[in-house]
Design a protein around this motif. Structure first.
Motif, PDB file in Angstrom:
ATOM      1  N   UNK A  59       0.858  -1.181   0.000  1.00 10.79           N
ATOM      2  CA  UNK A  59       0.000   0.000   0.000  1.00 10.79           C
ATOM      3  C   UNK A  59       0.887   1.221   0.000  1.00 10.79           C
ATOM      4  N   UNK A  60       0.689   2.099  -0.983  1.00  5.96           N
ATOM      5  CA  UNK A  60       1.531   3.294  -1.046  1.00  5.96           C
ATOM      6  C   UNK A  60       0.757   4.408  -1.727  1.00  5.96           C
TER       7      UNK A  60
ATOM      8  N   UNK B 257      -0.708  14.439  -9.787  1.00  5.82           N
ATOM      9  CA  UNK B 257      -1.893  13.920  -9.102  1.00  5.82           C
ATOM     10  C   UNK B 257      -1.552  12.660  -8.317  1.00  5.82           C
ATOM     11  N   UNK B 258      -2.096  12.565  -7.111  1.00  9.52           N
ATOM     12  CA  UNK B 258      -1.755  11.433  -6.261  1.00  9.52           C
ATOM     13  C   UNK B 258      -2.724  10.263  -6.456  1.00  9.52           C
ATOM     14  N   UNK B 259      -2.162   9.080  -6.348  1.00  5.58           N
ATOM     15  CA  UNK B 259      -2.981   7.870  -6.418  1.00  5.58           C
ATOM     16  C   UNK B 259      -2.601   6.938  -5.268  1.00  5.58           C
ATOM     17  N   UNK B 260      -3.573   6.146  -4.881  1.00  8.91           N
ATOM     18  CA  UNK B 260      -3.310   5.101  -3.895  1.00  8.91           C
ATOM     19  C   UNK B 260      -3.068   3.813  -4.663  1.00  8.91           C
ATOM     20  N   UNK B 261      -1.879   3.269  -4.484  1.00  9.32           N
ATOM     21  CA  UNK B 261      -1.525   2.041  -5.187  1.00  9.32           C
ATOM     22  C   UNK B 261      -1.599   0.863  -4.217  1.00  9.32           C
ATOM     23  N   UNK B 262      -2.367  -0.156  -4.609  1.00 10.40           N
ATOM     24  CA  UNK B 262      -2.563  -1.309  -3.733  1.00 10.40           C
ATOM     25  C   UNK B 262      -2.243  -2.594  -4.481  1.00 10.40           C
ATOM     26  N   UNK B 263      -1.654  -3.521  -3.744  1.00 11.21           N
ATOM     27  CA  UNK B 263      -1.503  -4.874  -4.261  1.00 11.21           C
ATOM     28  C   UNK B 263      -2.139  -5.805  -3.256  1.00 11.21           C
TER      29      UNK B 263
ATOM     30  N   UNK C 128     -11.123  10.940  -2.312  1.00  6.83           N
ATOM     31  CA  UNK C 128     -10.209  11.319  -1.210  1.00  6.83           C
ATOM     32  C   UNK C 128     -10.343  10.422   0.016  1.00  6.83           C
ATOM     33  N   UNK C 129     -11.521   9.905   0.255  1.00  6.11           N
ATOM     34  CA  UNK C 129     -11.685   9.130   1.483  1.00  6.11           C
ATOM     35  C   UNK C 129     -10.962   7.794   1.438  1.00  6.11           C
ATOM     36  N   UNK C 130     -10.451   7.420   0.271  1.00  9.77           N
ATOM     37  CA  UNK C 130      -9.660   6.188   0.204  1.00  9.77           C
ATOM     38  C   UNK C 130      -8.335   6.365   0.937  1.00  9.77           C
ATOM     39  N   UNK C 131      -7.911   7.626   1.080  1.00 13.65           N
ATOM     40  CA  UNK C 131      -6.618   7.910   1.703  1.00 13.65           C
ATOM     41  C   UNK C 131      -6.534   7.371   3.126  1.00 13.65           C
ATOM     42  N   UNK C 132      -7.640   7.378   3.812  1.00  9.70           N
ATOM     43  CA  UNK C 132      -7.624   6.958   5.219  1.00  9.70           C
ATOM     44  C   UNK C 132      -8.080   5.510   5.408  1.00  9.70           C
TER      45      UNK C 132
END
Lengths: 229, 229
Positions: free
Chosen positions: A100-101, A119-125, A148-152
């Motif tokens: 998660x990054x 632009x920021x993205x949440x990268x998940x494996x 945005x709420x994915x950030x938390x």
DNA sequence: TAGTGGTCTAGACCACCCC
DNA sequence: GGGTGGTCTAGACCACTAA
């Protein structure tokens, strides 16, 4: 019993199969068919509309209805949650977050889904297991500008797909199936060898033109996606 | 203008997107909705039926209509003749027969489609090219017991799929997508390397319970099967 | 058993599009 | 311009199934 639109569908299909109406042939108009079948035009209409939907017929105003010359049968796949797919197969489902990054969107992703530079993205494996056997590796990017709420969200206990489905509606989606050779990384996760053929699904979803997420799903050896027509 | 079933569909989708009707929520009955929208119940009904068809809603008599808790969106793929697929992409289509033999059905095929021992099949291998580049290798078996007239067809100028579509109606079909590693044989035909990941389609068709044909289609590198919905 | 969706009807008007 | 399919209506009866 009154004639149902199902009766009409079956009858039309039979005539096509018996070559009474060969490919390319024109069918009688709705009014005529309604008289023949002894029903209302709306009933004929529904039968015909469904046959168009299934790729058997084609219709145009004024030109009438005809049997498709080259029948493009429409295959349908119902894409369900992986948890349910596995449970339906009778196996126990297990989920694990692998990575998660939060990073600036890489160039290929920005090009693919129009994320502005920086632009920021949440990268998940994540891994999905069926009966403790690797079933699918999920490599996902979530657009933090739109979600945005994915950030938390830590995604330790719930997969991103399941979370997104529950939290974020979407309006458009694209799905693509392909075959790729497993990289060392993918092979390790799926407990296979580098180079093995991997059934791969790419999925991108949008809400009102704004990209939400892009995912690549790598399925373990032997996976087949099937359908009946 | 009178309210159309399309207006209703759009409106319902919007309410779902805005979480007015979250996943699992129950919707008002058809009569109530018809009053709200100021239209006939049949109009509401059509809108709802289509949303069910798209995997958004689920309905049961007496229980009513609700937003699907786990939305199984339905992806659709239109399976067309390869000739048209290639033409639509703007490339020139070329076909070539590679191999043709009449043999007793091998065991795996007999098991797969219930051909009696000793039953004869026509085995064909063909190549489909797009702009003189290998596009698809077709490995096909035709059941001569059900399609005897295939015995005298040479398939030099027309592909078996195209011939079958024109000559033989079918009632049921199965399609499966998977990823396989190219054998040396497949790789040679597709101008790739042994072991390359190959997108593979298996297709079997029946007419009234009698098997007609079984085919394996191997697509060249880079092939993706896509949909939008 | 009662409520909800599933379907059919007879009629109407309209939009599109080939001739 | 006119014929065809596309859609809507108001009403009716029916089939299924949850309560």
């Amino acid at each position: 019993m009154r004639t149902s639109y199902l009766d009409i569908k079956a009858d039309v299909l039979n005539r096509i199969r018996q070559n009474i109406w060969p490919p390319g042939a024109g069918l009688p108009g709705e009014i005529e068919l309604a008289e023949e079948f002894g029903c209302a035009r709306a009933t004929v209409n529904r039968a015909m509309r469904e046959l168009v939907d299934e790729g058997i017929l084609e219709r145009r105003r004024k030109a009438g209805t005809r049997v498709k010359a080259s029948p493009t049968r429409n295959a349908r796949f119902s894409i369900s949650l992986i948890r349910e797919e596995i449970k339906k197969a009778g196996a126990e489902y297990r989920y694990a977050l692998v990575e998660r990054e939060i990073i600036a969107a890489p160039g290929w992703l920005r090009a693919l889904v129009k994320i502005p530079k920086g632009g920021e993205v949440l990268h998940l494996k994540c891994m999905h297991f069926a009966a403790n056997t690797p079933y699918q590796l999920e490599d996902r990017w979530i657009n933090l500008a739109t979600i945005p709420k994915a950030r938390t969200q830590d995604f330790e206990d719930i997969g991103p797909n399941e979370w997104l489905v529950r939290e974020v509606p979407f309006s458009e989606a694209e799905i693509a199936f392909s075959a790729t050779n497993a990289t060392q990384d993918v092979a390790d996760f799926l407990d296979q060898s580098e180079g093995d053929a991997v059934f791969t699904v790419e999925r991108t979803t949008w809400l009102n033109g704004e990209n939400i997420t892009h995912a690549r799903l790598y399925f373990a050896r032997g996976y087949k996606m099937t359908t009946a027509l």
